[in-house]
Design an enzyme around this catalytic site. Structure first.
Site, PDB file in Angstrom:
ATOM      1  N   ILE A 136       7.236  -0.628  -7.080  1.00 13.55           N
ATOM      2  CA  ILE A 136       8.522  -1.212  -7.474  1.00 13.55           C
ATOM      3  C   ILE A 136       8.329  -2.443  -8.370  1.00 13.55           C
ATOM      4  O   ILE A 136       9.224  -2.807  -9.137  1.00 13.55           O
ATOM      5  CB  ILE A 136       9.348  -1.573  -6.208  1.00 13.55           C
ATOM      6  CG1 ILE A 136      10.835  -1.585  -6.487  1.00 13.55           C
ATOM      7  CG2 ILE A 136       8.882  -2.877  -5.583  1.00 13.55           C
ATOM      8  CD1 ILE A 136      11.697  -1.624  -5.240  1.00 13.55           C
ATOM      9  N   ASN A 196      -5.639  -3.371  -0.127  1.00 16.03           N
ATOM     10  CA  ASN A 196      -5.623  -4.690   0.493  1.00 16.03           C
ATOM     11  C   ASN A 196      -5.561  -4.538   2.007  1.00 16.03           C
ATOM     12  O   ASN A 196      -4.913  -3.622   2.513  1.00 16.03           O
ATOM     13  CB  ASN A 196      -4.404  -5.485   0.009  1.00 16.03           C
ATOM     14  CG  ASN A 196      -4.442  -5.748  -1.484  1.00 16.03           C
ATOM     15  OD1 ASN A 196      -5.493  -6.081  -2.031  1.00 16.03           O
ATOM     16  ND2 ASN A 196      -3.316  -5.591  -2.155  1.00 16.03           N
ATOM     17  N   GLU A 226       0.857  -6.813   2.043  1.00 12.16           N
ATOM     18  CA  GLU A 226       2.271  -7.142   2.313  1.00 12.16           C
ATOM     19  C   GLU A 226       2.941  -6.055   3.134  1.00 12.16           C
ATOM     20  O   GLU A 226       3.801  -6.349   3.964  1.00 12.16           O
ATOM     21  CB  GLU A 226       3.033  -7.328   0.994  1.00 12.16           C
ATOM     22  CG  GLU A 226       2.648  -8.605   0.261  1.00 12.16           C
ATOM     23  CD  GLU A 226       3.301  -8.687  -1.113  1.00 12.16           C
ATOM     24  OE1 GLU A 226       4.190  -7.877  -1.419  1.00 12.16           O
ATOM     25  OE2 GLU A 226       2.885  -9.569  -1.883  1.00 12.16           O
ATOM     26  N   HIS A 246      -2.061   1.956   1.975  1.00 12.11           N
ATOM     27  CA  HIS A 246      -1.733   2.456   0.640  1.00 12.11           C
ATOM     28  C   HIS A 246      -2.838   2.104  -0.336  1.00 12.11           C
ATOM     29  O   HIS A 246      -3.484   1.066  -0.223  1.00 12.11           O
ATOM     30  CB  HIS A 246      -0.391   1.901   0.154  1.00 12.11           C
ATOM     31  CG  HIS A 246      -0.283   0.411   0.237  1.00 12.11           C
ATOM     32  ND1 HIS A 246      -0.004  -0.257   1.412  1.00 12.11           N
ATOM     33  CD2 HIS A 246      -0.428  -0.542  -0.706  1.00 12.11           C
ATOM     34  CE1 HIS A 246       0.030  -1.557   1.179  1.00 12.11           C
ATOM     35  NE2 HIS A 246      -0.230  -1.761  -0.094  1.00 12.11           N
ATOM     36  N   HIS A 303      -3.559   1.416  -4.241  1.00 17.63           N
ATOM     37  CA  HIS A 303      -2.993   1.098  -5.549  1.00 17.63           C
ATOM     38  C   HIS A 303      -3.826   1.814  -6.620  1.00 17.63           C
ATOM     39  O   HIS A 303      -5.062   1.676  -6.633  1.00 17.63           O
ATOM     40  CB  HIS A 303      -3.076  -0.402  -5.832  1.00 17.63           C
ATOM     41  CG  HIS A 303      -2.284  -1.270  -4.894  1.00 17.63           C
ATOM     42  ND1 HIS A 303      -1.042  -1.773  -5.220  1.00 17.63           N
ATOM     43  CD2 HIS A 303      -2.562  -1.742  -3.657  1.00 17.63           C
ATOM     44  CE1 HIS A 303      -0.589  -2.529  -4.220  1.00 17.63           C
ATOM     45  NE2 HIS A 303      -1.492  -2.522  -3.260  1.00 17.63           N
TER      46      HIS A 303
HETATM   47  P1  5GP Z   1       0.169  -4.767  -0.743  1.00 20.93           P
HETATM   48  O1  5GP Z   1       0.256  -6.204  -1.135  1.00 20.93           O
HETATM   49  O2  5GP Z   1       0.680  -4.542   0.667  1.00 20.93           O
HETATM   50  O3  5GP Z   1      -1.182  -4.169  -0.984  1.00 20.93           O
HETATM   51  O4  5GP Z   1       1.097  -3.987  -1.740  1.00 20.93           O
HETATM   52  C1  5GP Z   1       2.399  -3.613  -1.444  1.00 20.93           C
HETATM   53  C2  5GP Z   1       2.996  -3.064  -2.719  1.00 20.93           C
HETATM   54  O5  5GP Z   1       4.174  -2.351  -2.389  1.00 20.93           O
HETATM   55  C3  5GP Z   1       3.383  -4.127  -3.728  1.00 20.93           C
HETATM   56  O6  5GP Z   1       2.705  -3.869  -4.954  1.00 20.93           O
HETATM   57  C4  5GP Z   1       4.894  -3.980  -3.864  1.00 20.93           C
HETATM   58  O7  5GP Z   1       5.359  -4.180  -5.165  1.00 20.93           O
HETATM   59  C5  5GP Z   1       5.138  -2.560  -3.384  1.00 20.93           C
HETATM   60  N1  5GP Z   1       6.435  -2.336  -2.754  1.00 20.93           N
HETATM   61  C6  5GP Z   1       7.011  -3.100  -1.783  1.00 20.93           C
HETATM   62  N2  5GP Z   1       8.186  -2.572  -1.403  1.00 20.93           N
HETATM   63  C7  5GP Z   1       8.348  -1.442  -2.133  1.00 20.93           C
HETATM   64  C8  5GP Z   1       9.390  -0.459  -2.188  1.00 20.93           C
HETATM   65  O8  5GP Z   1      10.394  -0.498  -1.477  1.00 20.93           O
HETATM   66  N3  5GP Z   1       9.213   0.563  -3.080  1.00 20.93           N
HETATM   67  C9  5GP Z   1       8.114   0.669  -3.877  1.00 20.93           C
HETATM   68  N4  5GP Z   1       8.043   1.703  -4.711  1.00 20.93           N
HETATM   69  N5  5GP Z   1       7.110  -0.251  -3.845  1.00 20.93           N
HETATM   70  C10 5GP Z   1       7.238  -1.281  -2.986  1.00 20.93           C
END
Ligand code: 5GP
Ligand code: ZN
Length: 113
Positions: A29, A85, A93, A98, A100
């Site tokens: 997103i 992460n 977060e 997941h 990336h």
């Molecule tokens: P993290 O920091 O946990 O590795 O990455 C979480 C990722 O999820 C972030 O890059 C953030 O932009 C993405 N993200 C968070 N909420 C949503 C959502 O509701 N939809 C999508 N498509 N991505 C999300």
């Protein structure tokens, strides 16, 4: 239910680029590169720390999906980065595992800070 489980259950929308019975992939997103896809297991696994022996095939499958998407997105040859992460110091977060997939431009060196 976590936000990615809600995406799996189609309770919140996402731009899905791949889906099968075990895995889903959709556009981030808040993209950090021209191509920024998140590849997730449908099973709610919070972090890498929660992986078990039984997940070995799933993780292998996820990388085959990543490879396929990279080719479809046209970044296989130019290159890309796969990033996971974990927990606070890793900057996680969303506590649903997941991967990336980032590419479409030079990403620079690996960043620690
Ligand atoms: P993290 O920091 O946990 O590795 O990455 C979480 C990722 O999820 C972030 O890059 C953030 O932009 C993405 N993200 C968070 N909420 C949503 C959502 O509701 N939809 C999508 N498509 N991505 C999300
Ligand atoms: Zn979840």
């Amino acid at each position: 239910m976590c936000v990615f489980c809600k995406i799996v259950n189609k309770e919140i929308p996402a731009k899905v680029v791949y889906e099968d019975d075990k895995v889903m992939a959709f556009h981030d997103i808040n993209p950090q590169a021209p191509v920024h896809i998140l590849v997730i297991p449908k099973e709610h696994i919070p972090t890498v720390n929660d992986l078990e022996e039984k997940h070995k095939e799933l993780i292998g499958h996820i990388f085959m999906v990543i490879k396929k998407i990279a080719k479809e997105m046209g970044i296989a040859e130019s290159g890309y980065r796969v990033l996971v992460n974990c927990n606070r110091d890793g900057g996680q977060e969303i506590y649903h595992l997941h991967f990336h997939l980032l590419g479409g431009a030079p990403l620079g060196p690996m960043v620690c800070r």
